[in-house]
Scaffold this motif. Structure first.
Motif, PDB file in Angstrom:
ATOM      1  N   TYR A  18       0.873  -1.176   0.000  1.00 48.91           N
ATOM      2  CA  TYR A  18       0.000   0.000   0.000  1.00 48.91           C
ATOM      3  C   TYR A  18       0.911   1.227   0.000  1.00 48.91           C
ATOM      4  O   TYR A  18       1.747   1.394   0.898  1.00 48.91           O
ATOM      5  N   ASP A  19       0.730   2.094  -1.004  1.00 48.99           N
ATOM      6  CA  ASP A  19       1.654   3.207  -1.170  1.00 48.99           C
ATOM      7  C   ASP A  19       1.030   4.530  -0.708  1.00 48.99           C
ATOM      8  O   ASP A  19       0.262   5.151  -1.441  1.00 48.99           O
ATOM      9  N   PHE A  20       1.356   4.952   0.493  1.00 51.72           N
ATOM     10  CA  PHE A  20       0.885   6.235   1.027  1.00 51.72           C
ATOM     11  C   PHE A  20       2.011   7.261   1.039  1.00 51.72           C
ATOM     12  O   PHE A  20       1.890   8.309   1.682  1.00 51.72           O
ATOM     13  N   ARG A  21       3.122   6.974   0.346  1.00 52.11           N
ATOM     14  CA  ARG A  21       4.288   7.826   0.451  1.00 52.11           C
ATOM     15  C   ARG A  21       4.086   9.207  -0.159  1.00 52.11           C
ATOM     16  O   ARG A  21       4.791  10.144   0.190  1.00 52.11           O
ATOM     17  N   ASP A  22       3.128   9.328  -1.092  1.00 51.66           N
ATOM     18  CA  ASP A  22       2.876  10.629  -1.712  1.00 51.66           C
ATOM     19  C   ASP A  22       1.533  11.211  -1.298  1.00 51.66           C
ATOM     20  O   ASP A  22       0.939  11.994  -2.038  1.00 51.66           O
ATOM     21  N   TYR A  23       1.061  10.816  -0.134  1.00 54.49           N
ATOM     22  CA  TYR A  23      -0.136  11.451   0.398  1.00 54.49           C
ATOM     23  C   TYR A  23       0.278  12.761   1.090  1.00 54.49           C
ATOM     24  O   TYR A  23       1.420  12.912   1.521  1.00 54.49           O
ATOM     25  N   SER A  24      -0.666  13.682   1.187  1.00 47.92           N
ATOM     26  CA  SER A  24      -0.389  14.981   1.769  1.00 47.92           C
ATOM     27  C   SER A  24       0.117  14.839   3.198  1.00 47.92           C
ATOM     28  O   SER A  24      -0.509  14.179   4.038  1.00 47.92           O
ATOM     29  N   GLY A  25       1.254  15.456   3.500  1.00 44.37           N
ATOM     30  CA  GLY A  25       1.908  15.274   4.784  1.00 44.37           C
ATOM     31  C   GLY A  25       1.100  15.729   5.980  1.00 44.37           C
ATOM     32  O   GLY A  25       1.002  15.008   6.982  1.00 44.37           O
ATOM     33  N   ALA A  26       0.487  16.917   5.905  1.00 48.27           N
ATOM     34  CA  ALA A  26      -0.232  17.449   7.067  1.00 48.27           C
ATOM     35  C   ALA A  26      -1.433  16.581   7.417  1.00 48.27           C
ATOM     36  O   ALA A  26      -1.666  16.237   8.580  1.00 48.27           O
ATOM     37  N   SER A  27      -2.217  16.231   6.400  1.00 49.66           N
ATOM     38  CA  SER A  27      -3.398  15.397   6.634  1.00 49.66           C
ATOM     39  C   SER A  27      -3.000  14.014   7.122  1.00 49.66           C
ATOM     40  O   SER A  27      -3.606  13.467   8.058  1.00 49.66           O
ATOM     41  N   GLN A  28      -1.969  13.462   6.509  1.00 49.20           N
ATOM     42  CA  GLN A  28      -1.506  12.130   6.914  1.00 49.20           C
ATOM     43  C   GLN A  28      -1.010  12.143   8.356  1.00 49.20           C
ATOM     44  O   GLN A  28      -1.288  11.216   9.134  1.00 49.20           O
ATOM     45  N   VAL A  38     -10.749  13.029  -3.180  1.00 50.18           N
ATOM     46  CA  VAL A  38      -9.641  12.091  -3.024  1.00 50.18           C
ATOM     47  C   VAL A  38      -8.310  12.813  -3.279  1.00 50.18           C
ATOM     48  O   VAL A  38      -7.362  12.692  -2.496  1.00 50.18           O
ATOM     49  N   LEU A  39      -8.260  13.603  -4.344  1.00 47.44           N
ATOM     50  CA  LEU A  39      -7.009  14.278  -4.711  1.00 47.44           C
ATOM     51  C   LEU A  39      -6.525  15.232  -3.625  1.00 47.44           C
ATOM     52  O   LEU A  39      -5.324  15.495  -3.520  1.00 47.44           O
ATOM     53  N   ILE A  40      -7.446  15.731  -2.812  1.00 47.47           N
ATOM     54  CA  ILE A  40      -7.038  16.679  -1.772  1.00 47.47           C
ATOM     55  C   ILE A  40      -6.118  16.023  -0.745  1.00 47.47           C
ATOM     56  O   ILE A  40      -5.417  16.723  -0.005  1.00 47.47           O
ATOM     57  N   TYR A  41      -6.104  14.701  -0.703  1.00 48.14           N
ATOM     58  CA  TYR A  41      -5.237  13.999   0.249  1.00 48.14           C
ATOM     59  C   TYR A  41      -3.894  13.612  -0.362  1.00 48.14           C
ATOM     60  O   TYR A  41      -3.077  12.978   0.301  1.00 48.14           O
ATOM     61  N   PHE A  42      -3.687  13.955  -1.656  1.00 49.67           N
ATOM     62  CA  PHE A  42      -2.457  13.594  -2.355  1.00 49.67           C
ATOM     63  C   PHE A  42      -1.533  14.809  -2.454  1.00 49.67           C
ATOM     64  O   PHE A  42      -1.999  15.951  -2.522  1.00 49.67           O
ATOM     65  N   ASN A  43      -0.212  14.538  -2.529  1.00 51.59           N
ATOM     66  CA  ASN A  43       0.694  15.633  -2.859  1.00 51.59           C
ATOM     67  C   ASN A  43       0.668  15.856  -4.374  1.00 51.59           C
ATOM     68  O   ASN A  43      -0.015  15.144  -5.125  1.00 51.59           O
ATOM     69  N   ARG A  44       1.386  16.864  -4.820  1.00 51.04           N
ATOM     70  CA  ARG A  44       1.319  17.262  -6.240  1.00 51.04           C
ATOM     71  C   ARG A  44       1.696  16.115  -7.181  1.00 51.04           C
ATOM     72  O   ARG A  44       1.051  15.908  -8.217  1.00 51.04           O
TER      73      ARG A  44
END
Length: 275
Positions: A24-34, A217-223
């Motif tokens: 499961y790849d969460f490495r590029d999820y938004s840092g603050a939210s994560q 969904v995209l709001i939880y991702f980094n650029r």
């Protein structure tokens, strides 16, 4: 150069460990939210530190599944942002009628409320029987809840109000059976729905579609991950296909801004212009 603090380092190591152990790849999820979600999980799972949490999930798959519920935020609503669904009905459905058959992808479907909302709209527009809906998410527990279509009765008053504002043509209660404190949505609504595990971070396109809905969904991702997801949607959509995003999401400033034109920009509905 600013060195990351210990908490940030622990968070990165946790996400790397999850990827290596469970894919499961969460490495590029938004840092603050994560970070907020992981700290909430720490409290709920009685861990003193992210490092302790990492050790638990590495050696206990059940602990990882518990953490997954916090990382993916399995929440949704029926007919969320009614103006979006009204715009779909009035501005997109007339175009969908021109296709002999339809394929629709609801990416990040969570617990399925949007799947039933789209299915009800298609049924009322005479399109459901010739549609195939792909409802995907990375959370297996959310997908199972989506398949069951059982939701709290207490939410139906708010969902009914949103359904009516979204241009609903019947009574929402026509589509469910209530018992005790829950409702069960009509099984025929999902006869043509395929629920599947799919990650926007690691998986590829699986079908050509006419409409892609990926909201909040995209709001939880980094650029970088946002660009990857938009690339998947672009590759999945047929020429002149439609893309619906969440109210706080946009393709502006992305590498795909020129590949779509706004159809109903206030509601974040776009149309593909390039092959």
């Amino acid at each position: 150069m600013n060195n990351p603090d210990s908490g940030t380092i622990e968070l990165r190591l946790l996400m790397e460990a999850i990827y290596l152990k469970y894919s499961y790849d969460f490495r590029d999820y938004s840092g603050a939210s994560q970070k907020r979600r992981v700290h909430h999980a720490l409290h709920q799972m009685d861990c003193e530190s992210i490092s302790e949490l990492q050790a638990r999930v590495l050696h206990d798959p059940d602990a990882f599944m518990t953490l997954l519920q916090y990382l993916t935020i399995p929440t949704s609503e029926m007919f969320r942002d009614p103006a979006y669904f009204l715009a779909l009905r009035e501005q997109v459905v007339p175009h969908l009628h021109t296709y002999p058959s339809l394929k629709i992808w609801i990416a990040g479907c969570s617990t399925g409320e949007e799947v039933y909302s789209i299915a009800i709209m298609l049924k009322e527009e005479g399109l459901l029987e010739r549609s195939i809906i792909y409802a995907t998410d990375i959370n297996p527990q959310s997908l199972e809840r989506a398949r069951k279509g059982v939701y709290p009765l207490e939410r139906m008053r708010a969902y009914t109000a949103s359904y009516q504002m979204a241009g609903g043509r019947a009574a929402l209660s026509d589509y469910y059976t209530a018992a005790y404190d829950s409702v069960l949505f009509d099984r025929s609504l999902i006869d043509n729905v395929s629920f599947a595990d799919h990650s926007l971070a690691t998986d590829s396109v699986f079908s050509e579609t006419h409409l892609v809905c990926c909201r909040n969904v995209l709001i939880y991702f980094n650029r970088r991950l946002q660009e990857r997801a938009l690339g998947l949607f672009h590759d999945s959509l047929c020429y002149r296909g439609f893309l619906g995003l969440g109210s706080k999401e946009t393709i502006d400033f992305s590498a795909y801004a020129g590949a779509f034109e706004p159809l109903v920009k206030p509601e974040r509905i776009y149309r593909k212009v390039a092959k």
